[in-house]
Write a protein that holds these residues in place. Structure first.
Motif, PDB file in Angstrom:
ATOM      1  N   ARG A  15       0.821  -1.208   0.000  1.00  0.00           N
ATOM      2  CA  ARG A  15       0.000   0.000   0.000  1.00  0.00           C
ATOM      3  C   ARG A  15       0.860   1.264   0.000  1.00  0.00           C
ATOM      4  O   ARG A  15       0.528   2.252  -0.669  1.00  0.00           O
ATOM      5  CB  ARG A  15      -0.915  -0.011   1.223  1.00  0.00           C
ATOM      6  CG  ARG A  15      -1.691   1.291   1.439  1.00  0.00           C
ATOM      7  CD  ARG A  15      -2.706   1.167   2.562  1.00  0.00           C
ATOM      8  NE  ARG A  15      -3.822   0.327   2.192  1.00  0.00           N
ATOM      9  CZ  ARG A  15      -5.109   0.627   2.389  1.00  0.00           C
ATOM     10  NH1 ARG A  15      -5.437   1.771   2.929  1.00  0.00           N
ATOM     11  NH2 ARG A  15      -6.048  -0.206   2.042  1.00  0.00           N
ATOM     12  N   PHE A  16       1.944   1.239   0.751  1.00  0.00           N
ATOM     13  CA  PHE A  16       2.767   2.438   0.900  1.00  0.00           C
ATOM     14  C   PHE A  16       4.052   2.395   0.061  1.00  0.00           C
ATOM     15  O   PHE A  16       4.909   3.253   0.208  1.00  0.00           O
ATOM     16  CB  PHE A  16       3.093   2.657   2.374  1.00  0.00           C
ATOM     17  CG  PHE A  16       1.884   2.957   3.201  1.00  0.00           C
ATOM     18  CD1 PHE A  16       1.295   4.209   3.174  1.00  0.00           C
ATOM     19  CD2 PHE A  16       1.293   1.961   3.977  1.00  0.00           C
ATOM     20  CE1 PHE A  16       0.164   4.488   3.925  1.00  0.00           C
ATOM     21  CE2 PHE A  16       0.158   2.229   4.737  1.00  0.00           C
ATOM     22  CZ  PHE A  16      -0.414   3.491   4.701  1.00  0.00           C
ATOM     23  N   LYS A  85      -8.175   2.189   8.156  1.00  0.00           N
ATOM     24  CA  LYS A  85      -7.408   3.434   8.178  1.00  0.00           C
ATOM     25  C   LYS A  85      -5.993   3.119   8.637  1.00  0.00           C
ATOM     26  O   LYS A  85      -5.729   2.055   9.219  1.00  0.00           O
ATOM     27  CB  LYS A  85      -8.041   4.453   9.128  1.00  0.00           C
ATOM     28  CG  LYS A  85      -8.159   3.982  10.574  1.00  0.00           C
ATOM     29  CD  LYS A  85      -8.823   5.042  11.460  1.00  0.00           C
ATOM     30  CE  LYS A  85      -8.941   4.529  12.902  1.00  0.00           C
ATOM     31  NZ  LYS A  85      -9.525   5.556  13.808  1.00  0.00           N
ATOM     32  N   CYS A  86      -5.095   4.062   8.376  1.00  0.00           N
ATOM     33  CA  CYS A  86      -3.706   3.899   8.793  1.00  0.00           C
ATOM     34  C   CYS A  86      -3.207   5.173   9.447  1.00  0.00           C
ATOM     35  O   CYS A  86      -3.462   6.281   8.947  1.00  0.00           O
ATOM     36  CB  CYS A  86      -2.813   3.563   7.598  1.00  0.00           C
ATOM     37  SG  CYS A  86      -3.068   1.920   6.902  1.00  0.00           S
ATOM     38  N   LEU A 202      -3.136   8.792   7.601  1.00  0.00           N
ATOM     39  CA  LEU A 202      -2.621   8.829   6.242  1.00  0.00           C
ATOM     40  C   LEU A 202      -3.778   8.856   5.250  1.00  0.00           C
ATOM     41  O   LEU A 202      -4.814   8.215   5.477  1.00  0.00           O
ATOM     42  CB  LEU A 202      -1.725   7.619   5.986  1.00  0.00           C
ATOM     43  CG  LEU A 202      -0.399   7.657   6.757  1.00  0.00           C
ATOM     44  CD1 LEU A 202       0.197   6.271   6.895  1.00  0.00           C
ATOM     45  CD2 LEU A 202       0.584   8.595   6.080  1.00  0.00           C
ATOM     46  N   GLU A 204      -6.272   8.068   2.463  1.00  0.00           N
ATOM     47  CA  GLU A 204      -6.690   6.769   1.941  1.00  0.00           C
ATOM     48  C   GLU A 204      -6.625   6.704   0.417  1.00  0.00           C
ATOM     49  O   GLU A 204      -6.464   5.623  -0.158  1.00  0.00           O
ATOM     50  CB  GLU A 204      -8.110   6.446   2.415  1.00  0.00           C
ATOM     51  CG  GLU A 204      -8.215   6.270   3.921  1.00  0.00           C
ATOM     52  CD  GLU A 204      -9.632   5.935   4.359  1.00  0.00           C
ATOM     53  OE1 GLU A 204     -10.416   5.440   3.513  1.00  0.00           O
ATOM     54  OE2 GLU A 204      -9.959   6.160   5.537  1.00  0.00           O
ATOM     55  N   PRO A 207      -2.154   6.939  -0.330  1.00  0.00           N
ATOM     56  CA  PRO A 207      -1.426   6.609   0.909  1.00  0.00           C
ATOM     57  C   PRO A 207       0.087   6.756   0.798  1.00  0.00           C
ATOM     58  O   PRO A 207       0.736   7.264   1.711  1.00  0.00           O
ATOM     59  CB  PRO A 207      -1.825   5.154   1.178  1.00  0.00           C
ATOM     60  CG  PRO A 207      -2.284   4.630  -0.151  1.00  0.00           C
ATOM     61  CD  PRO A 207      -2.900   5.787  -0.851  1.00  0.00           C
ATOM     62  N   SER A 210       0.994  10.453   0.684  1.00  0.00           N
ATOM     63  CA  SER A 210       0.734  11.040   1.998  1.00  0.00           C
ATOM     64  C   SER A 210       1.839  10.682   2.989  1.00  0.00           C
ATOM     65  O   SER A 210       2.326  11.534   3.737  1.00  0.00           O
ATOM     66  CB  SER A 210      -0.620  10.548   2.513  1.00  0.00           C
ATOM     67  OG  SER A 210      -0.878  11.028   3.811  1.00  0.00           O
TER      68      SER A 210
END
Length: 230
Positions: A15-16, A85-86, A202, A204, A207, A210
């Motif tokens: 994801r990141f 969420k993160c 972060l 969504e 991500p 961000s």
């Protein structure tokens, strides 16, 4: 590492857009990114309840490792499959929690260090039933157990195929420090939900972008602080 935790970590890295070293070990860095000509290391955590589980035997080594890391905490829905969420936490964000745990274990750590330093050659002679040097590799293994590797046992030798009384005393002090440090650990201290909730969220939709913006802001702030105090 549990398969579920490993799967979540990989999902977070994807994801990141984070990387992991090919030779990563069990207690190694979870992920890293290269930004502004720097390597930024991350601790990746996840939760379905809000509070975050950390490690089984938390002690000084974890404090030393974690205090310079950046963190991503993913909050999953109850089944643990979908990220809701993160949160991002810089070293400064995590400092209050880490400092609190450092304060909790510090008396035990100091006790262990002071007790170990008071062990003398008389202690070694007493442990070996009145026998003094030279001591053999088998004697050393009896004291250090599996704490040392074969290379460490060989490197520590200061006599021909063995160890002097002074070296054995040093080994006893190291063993005592190790045992006392194990006794000063905390059993899986949780990062409380109230602490997690106040950490930055972060984006969504973007991500990875961000995350990098938060990290850049931290690096700029840290650089400005260093320049101001130089």
């Amino acid at each position: 590492m549990a398969v579920q935790d490993d799967s979540r970590e990989q999902q977070m890295r994807d994801r990141f857009n984070l990387r992991v070293t090919e030779d990563r070990k069990r207690d190694g860095i979870d992920a890293f990114l290269r930004i502004e000509d720097q390597i930024v290391n991350f601790e990746l955590k996840s939760t379905t309840s809000g509070s975050v589980s950390t490690v089984r035997d938390f002690g000084p080594k974890h404090i030393e490792k974690w205090e310079d890391l950046h963190w991503i905490i993913a909050v999953y829905e109850k089944t643990g499959k979908e990220i809701l969420k993160c949160h991002y936490a810089s070293p400064i964000d995590m400092a209050p929690w880490i400092d609190g745990k450092r304060h909790y274990v510090m008396p035990d750590v100091v006790l262990g260090q002071d007790i170990a330093s008071k062990l003398t050659s008389d202690t070694a002679i007493k442990i070996f039933g009145g026998r003094t040097a030279p001591y053999t590799k088998e004697d050393a293994k009896w004291i250090m157990k599996n704490q040392w590797s074969a290379a460490q046992y060989k490197e520590a030798m200061d006599e021909t195929d063995g160890y002097s009384l002074d070296r054995m005393t040093e080994m006893l002090q190291l063993r005592c420090s190790y045992l006392m440090a194990r006794g000063s650990t905390l059993n899986n201290p949780h990062i409380e939900r109230t602490f997690v909730d106040q950490l930055p969220l972060l984006d969504e939709e973007e991500p990875a972008i961000s995350l990098r913006q938060y990290v850049r802001n931290y690096l700029l702030s840290a650089s400005a602080t260093e320049d101001a105090t130089a």
